[in-house]
Design a protein around this motif. Structure first.
Motif, PDB file in Angstrom:
ATOM      1  N   GLU A  12      31.651  -1.404 -75.919  1.00 63.76           N
ATOM      2  CA  GLU A  12      32.630  -0.516 -75.286  1.00 63.76           C
ATOM      3  C   GLU A  12      33.940  -0.466 -76.084  1.00 63.76           C
ATOM      4  N   GLU A  14      36.000  -2.971 -77.297  1.00 61.26           N
ATOM      5  CA  GLU A  14      37.065  -3.960 -77.211  1.00 61.26           C
ATOM      6  C   GLU A  14      36.888  -4.943 -78.376  1.00 61.26           C
ATOM      7  N   SER A  58      43.113  -1.284 -67.670  1.00 67.22           N
ATOM      8  CA  SER A  58      42.737   0.112 -67.871  1.00 67.22           C
ATOM      9  C   SER A  58      43.817   0.809 -68.674  1.00 67.22           C
ATOM     10  N   ASP A  67      38.444   2.293 -68.383  1.00 66.02           N
ATOM     11  CA  ASP A  67      38.449   0.866 -68.092  1.00 66.02           C
ATOM     12  C   ASP A  67      38.313   0.082 -69.383  1.00 66.02           C
ATOM     13  N   ILE A  68      38.973  -1.060 -69.436  1.00 68.66           N
ATOM     14  CA  ILE A  68      38.838  -1.985 -70.559  1.00 68.66           C
ATOM     15  C   ILE A  68      38.127  -3.224 -70.028  1.00 68.66           C
ATOM     16  N   TYR A  69      37.060  -3.657 -70.714  1.00 67.67           N
ATOM     17  CA  TYR A  69      36.254  -4.771 -70.232  1.00 67.67           C
ATOM     18  C   TYR A  69      36.556  -6.055 -71.005  1.00 67.67           C
TER      19      TYR A  69
END
Lengths: 131, 373
Positions: A12, A14, A58, A67-69
């Motif tokens: 995603e 990150e 986020s 969203d940031i995971y």
């Protein structure tokens, strides 16, 4: 596309910089470029416990909210408060001033589920040829 | 990172404007918009927004539709199509408003140009060209002639405080005399066609009409001026939102009336037009919801579909929202239940994990524009 060698990456987009039992987290150059001008970053509370790949923060850009995971499980030790006033740092320096949170790492073996720089580069090439 | 909401979609089977190759040369990010493959951004949305507010930008608006109607003003039925009056428009004047269905819902919002005593040009949104053409034709009578020139005629928007200087130096010295919401015929690179002083950004600006074969030449000719830069739909959407201008299909559609959409000043209830009965009824009974503009207390952006709350109760929904680079805060448009629509009223906007404190503001949100300079 800038992909530093010393980081680990998620699908995603990150990144995490692992130093001892601490991990500094942000989003990649590809992510910031894809999102466009970032206008707001919602940072987690210090002390919050997150599981790997759970929502951590986020970001909002003029194009979308995302969203940031969490790349790894852990406890939030510190957040980059400077982003509240200057979220554009994420665009300007995604791997430096644009960092989002510092985690106390629970289980370093979780990094086996992440990509190193070489694998992430291959992954991006595949994504871009699909686009 | 995962997009919750995005403008990205699949780009196959889309219509293209004559400028597609120019956009690709300029490395534009292309996106689908109302069935067209359009440039979202070149350099970046905020940079293009700021350039439009401070200098001038060029927008590809070739996707929009143009109809020509001619006939006897009284006999051809044209007056009954639009919410504003046409009979008191002199030739050379533009007017903004809507056409409605029998239920008072907005079929489209549009501009009418009065070309002469018995000829008009109607400029409509790109996604509604076919249904608009059908509707207009169904209303015309008494020997009226209708021509859909959307494919043959293209349009570029030149917008920003420097647009008058650039246009008069590069193309048509006489545009200096054009007043707000008027138009004239000018020599556009050897073709006599329309330039109007209108736009969708809130800045001093012009819309230039040329035949499709001329669009690339005009685009490149204007961009020779270093003060002018191309801008995409991303910047255009924020610019219009800062002015409180509605976007068809997002803020207004066939389920909303112009009274609900806060467009009453573009409605003349002293004339007859399709849908008027419903508007009179709504006026008598009072409307139940109203489109309002709001400004967030923070940088957080309201987004389409977010709930608008008051004292724990849902009172409305966001139809458009984004971050305003001019005001450095979130802004938006949305429908709110009539009792809560006073200017200054505090609201809470909720969507996903976001809770955004905001207040209802007067339109436009941005008040320093060069629109009427």
């Amino acid at each position: 596309m800038n992909i530093p060698d010393n980081l680990y990456y998620t699908k995603e987009h990150e990144w995490v910089l692992i130093e001892g039992n601490k991990g500094k987290v942000g989003i990649t150059d590809y992510a910031q470029s894809h999102l466009g001008d970032i206008t707001y970053v919602e940072l987690p509370e210090v002390g919050k416990e997150v599981k790997q790949f759970d929502s951590l923060a986020s970001v909002e850009s003029v194009k979308a909210a995302s969203d940031i995971y969490a790349p790894l499980s852990g406890k939030v030790l510190e957040v980059n408060k400077a982003l509240e006033a200057s979220p554009e740092s994420v665009n300007k320096a995604a791997y430096a001033e644009g960092w989002m949170a510092l985690l106390e790492i629970k289980d370093e073996s979780e990094k086996d589920k992440l990509m190193d720089a070489g694998k992430y580069k291959e992954y991006l090439n595949k994504l871009e040829s699909r686009d | 990172m995962a997009d919750k909401q995005s403008l990205m979609e699949n780009s196959s089977n889309l219509k293209t404007t004559p400028l597609l190759k120019e956009h690709l040369k300029l490395k534009a990010k292309m996106v689908p918009f109302a069935g067209w493959n359009m440039p979202l951004q070149y350099e970046g949305i905020v940079a293009e927004h700021n350039h439009t507010r401070t200098q001038a930008s060029l927008f590809d608006t070739c996707h929009m539709g143009e109809f020509y109607i001619s006939g006897d003003a009284e006999a051809c039925g044209i007056e009954s199509i639009f919410t504003f009056s046409l009979e008191d428009m002199p030739a050379g004047k533009c007017r903004y408003g809507a056409m409605l269905n029998e239920r008072g819902g907005i079929i489209d919002d549009l501009l009418v140009y009065r070309i002469s005593e018995d000829e008009w040009m109607v400029v409509v949104n790109s996604g509604t060209i076919d249904k608009d053409a059908k509707h207009v034709q169904s209303q015309l009578k008494g020997g009226a002639r209708f021509e859909n020139r959307s494919e043959k005629l293209t349009k570029l928007d030149l917008q920003g405080p420097l647009s008058r200087d650039i246009l008069s130096e590069l193309l048509a010295p006489d545009v200096k005399g054009l007043k707000y919401y008027t138009f004239g015929y000018f020599d556009i690179l050897g073709e006599k066609n329309i330039i109007s002083r209108t736009g969708y950004t809130g800045e001093l600006g012009y819309e230039l009409y040329v035949s499709a074969g001329k669009a690339v030449e005009l685009w490149n000719h204007l961009l020779k001026d270093e003060r002018l830069k191309p801008a995409g739909l991303g910047a255009r959407d924020i610019l219009r939102l800062e002015m409180g201008y509605t976007l068809y299909g997002q803020d207004v559609d066939e389920q909303t009336t112009p009274l609900e959409a806060n467009l009453e000043r573009y409605v003349n209830l002293n004339k007859d037009f399709v849908g008027k009965d419903i508007l009179l009824k709504q006026k008598k009974e009072g409307i139940k919801r109203l489109l309002v503009a709001f400004q967030a207390d923070s940088r957080r952006a309201p987004r389409h579909g977010y709930a608008i709350m008051k004292d724990g109760k849902k009172i409305g929904e966001v139809t458009s929202g984004n971050f305003s680079p001019s005001l450095s805060c979130g802004i938006g448009l949305g429908y709110i239940a009539a009792p809560y629509t006073k200017i200054g009223e505090k609201i809470l906007i909720k969507g996903g994990s976001a809770e955004i404190e905001a207040s209802i503001t007067d339109r436009p949100c941005y008040r320093k524009s060069s629109l009427k300079n």
